[in-house]
Design a protein around this motif. Structure first.
Motif, PDB file in Angstrom:
ATOM      1  N   PRO A   1     -32.072  40.088 -44.023  1.00  7.71           N
ATOM      2  CA  PRO A   1     -31.962  38.691 -44.485  1.00  7.71           C
ATOM      3  C   PRO A   1     -30.699  37.997 -44.740  1.00  7.71           C
ATOM      4  O   PRO A   1     -29.668  38.861 -44.817  1.00  7.71           O
ATOM      5  N   ASP A   2     -30.651  36.882 -44.788  1.00  8.87           N
ATOM      6  CA  ASP A   2     -29.466  36.088 -44.917  1.00  8.87           C
ATOM      7  C   ASP A   2     -28.983  35.645 -46.332  1.00  8.87           C
ATOM      8  O   ASP A   2     -28.647  34.620 -46.905  1.00  8.87           O
ATOM      9  N   THR A   3     -29.286  36.692 -47.300  1.00  5.20           N
ATOM     10  CA  THR A   3     -29.302  36.604 -48.555  1.00  5.20           C
ATOM     11  C   THR A   3     -27.802  36.038 -49.237  1.00  5.20           C
ATOM     12  O   THR A   3     -27.836  35.104 -49.903  1.00  5.20           O
TER      13      THR A   3
ATOM     14  N   GLU B   1     -36.795  37.686 -52.722  1.00 12.47           N
ATOM     15  CA  GLU B   1     -36.070  36.303 -52.633  1.00 12.47           C
ATOM     16  C   GLU B   1     -35.975  35.710 -54.139  1.00 12.47           C
ATOM     17  O   GLU B   1     -34.850  35.255 -54.748  1.00 12.47           O
TER      18      GLU B   1
ATOM     19  N   ASN C   1     -29.464  27.500 -40.012  1.00  9.61           N
ATOM     20  CA  ASN C   1     -31.023  27.659 -40.120  1.00  9.61           C
ATOM     21  C   ASN C   1     -31.737  27.064 -39.052  1.00  9.61           C
ATOM     22  O   ASN C   1     -31.104  26.271 -38.101  1.00  9.61           O
TER      23      ASN C   1
ATOM     24  N   PHE D   1     -34.285  32.858 -41.962  1.00  9.10           N
ATOM     25  CA  PHE D   1     -33.613  33.763 -43.218  1.00  9.10           C
ATOM     26  C   PHE D   1     -33.572  35.026 -42.772  1.00  9.10           C
ATOM     27  O   PHE D   1     -32.792  35.609 -43.027  1.00  9.10           O
TER      28      PHE D   1
ATOM     29  N   LEU E   1     -26.915  32.591 -48.494  1.00 16.48           N
ATOM     30  CA  LEU E   1     -27.582  31.449 -49.173  1.00 16.48           C
ATOM     31  C   LEU E   1     -27.284  31.585 -50.526  1.00 16.48           C
ATOM     32  O   LEU E   1     -27.585  30.618 -51.336  1.00 16.48           O
TER      33      LEU E   1
ATOM     34  N   PHE F   1     -35.227  28.462 -46.739  1.00 13.85           N
ATOM     35  CA  PHE F   1     -35.746  29.651 -46.634  1.00 13.85           C
ATOM     36  C   PHE F   1     -36.932  30.080 -45.809  1.00 13.85           C
ATOM     37  O   PHE F   1     -37.590  31.025 -45.699  1.00 13.85           O
TER      38      PHE F   1
END
Length: 423
Positions: A104-106, A157, A64, A97, A109, A92
């Motif tokens: 998004p890096d959902t 999110e 990140n 993110f 995470l 976040f």
């Protein structure tokens, strides 16, 4: 009253625990083993270093924007982290993110949050809205669309992480938000805040997050602890925005504030009747940053080593700082900002563990509080003729065992009168 005595008075509870057998009869005159399992108080640290490990990455993982340990280093840090902390803050920051619009890096995470949950750690997300690390691609949208994109980001999110991340810094550092610029260019979140105002921007963040997950805990967070923040809080509360906790930051790179100043800050913000979360705190174990520096980001050092004298000072400061914070009944959580010096913010030697992975005296000192002085060690007690046994300890989760039978229970001032039934 000494700081240690004050913490004891605020944080310890007494209860008369009743122990029953499976048929409901009291377990009279038996020996029981009482053990603390978890603190109710949120002892936090950032969890950035473990994102790659949780995702089974190897080598230099895609980190990140504030870095993080490579998985091998994280493996060495894991037990040190878990031995002290029960609450993790995950990053976040929108620019990191979702560096590409719509990507998004959902999942990554989510895996990190689940990794912590599997180890009994609560997770907080930081932050939903912040100007400093707003993505560059957001600048290209017109103002009206920016507001809806921000709203959609919050909903996405909070919904995607419900059950994994149920505490959020809903919005970060709003005192300076309308005037902040990145590299002489105004970012899109600053533009939004300037257009609609601070309080409507805060309302936007809190109300969208609340609708997405009514059970979430939402924090208003800032580093500016002046009267400007007080005025902002008053305006927000008067406007009817439901704030669950007030977040306070203290990166003490220029030296420990001391008990008097810290308590003065706590008293000023406790008057709003909301829990206080000390969301970011650091103490350095090397040379202190020069006092004339106003913005900590302006201090750029080629090297900033930890020193033997600095480590002793840091250990003493950590104990004084945590004792002071826990002596105040409004404080509900404290997050230390980094387990290790490696990749620390501004390169400061502010970690509790050296860059080589060895614990500093500050780590041992904090662990001595959290799992020593403030922890009920396994204790053998005996019930009376009615199956009752008095217990005095720190608010949190406990187990009680008689032979092979084990039961869980909770100790705390607001917890119901404890009673356990052994299977």
């Amino acid at each position: 009253m000494t700081p240690a005595t004050a913490v004891d008075a605020v944080r310890r509870s007494e209860a008369m625990l009743t122990v029953r057998s499976a048929d409901g009869s009291p377990c009279a005159d038996v020996d029981v083993l009482v053990e603390q399992v978890r603190h109710d108080f949120a002892f936090g640290n950032i969890g950035f270093d473990f994102v790659g490990l949780a995702n089974h990455e190897r080598g230099d993982s895609r980190g990140n924007v504030f870095g993080g340990a490579d998985p091998e280093a994280a493996e060495r840090l894991e037990q040190l982290w878990l031995d002290v902390f029960n609450t993790a803050t995950l990053p976040f920051y929108w620019a990191g993110f979702e560096p590409v619009d719509g990507q998004p890096d959902t999942r990554r995470l989510q895996k990190a949050a689940a990794w912590f949950h599997d180890r009994g750690v609560s997770v907080k997300g930081h932050p939903l809205v912040w100007h400093t690390l707003a993505p560059d691609w957001l600048r290209e949208y017109p103002d009206r669309e920016v507001e809806e994109i921000v709203r959609a980001r919050i909903r996405r999110e909070v919904t995607s992480f419900a059950g994994l991340v149920d505490t959020w810094d809903a919005i970060n550092e709003v005192v300076i938000m309308p005037v902040f610029a990145n590299e002489d260019r105004q970012n899109a979140v600053t533009r939004l805040c300037r257009r609609i105002g601070r309080i409507p921007t805060i309302r936007l963040a809190f109300e969208e997050a609340r609708r997405a997950n009514p059970a979430t805990t939402l924090i208003l967070n800032d580093f500016n602890l002046s009267t400007a923040y007080e005025c902002l809080i008053e305006g927000v509360l008067e406007a009817g925005v439901q704030v669950d906790a007030i977040g306070l930051q203290s990166h003490m790179h220029q030296g420990y504030w001391g008990e008097e100043r810290t308590l003065e800050v706590l008293e000023r913000f406790a008057r709003y009747g909301l829990p206080l979360h000390w969301t970011e705190t650091t103490l350095v174990s090397g040379d202190l940053m020069p006092p004339e520096i106003v913005d900590l980001n302006d201090h750029q050092a080629d090297e900033w080593p930890s020193t033997a004298d600095g480590e002793e000072r840091q250990a003493d400061d950590v104990v004084r700082h945590y004792r002071t914070l826990l002596s105040h009944p409004s404080v509900q959580a404290v997050t230390y900002w980094g387990i290790t010096d490696r990749g620390a913010w501004l390169g400061a030697p502010a970690g509790l563990v050296r860059a080589d992975g060895s614990p500093k005296p500050a780590y041992d000192a904090l662990r001595g509080l959290v799992k020593g002085e403030w922890w009920l060690a396994p204790t053998r007690l005996r019930t009376d003729g009615e199956g009752r046994v008095p217990v005095r300890g720190w608010a949190g989760d406990y187990s009680l065992s008689v032979g092979d039978s084990v039961a869980s229970w909770t100790l705390g001032q607001d917890a119901p009168t404890p009673e356990v039934t052994l299977a």
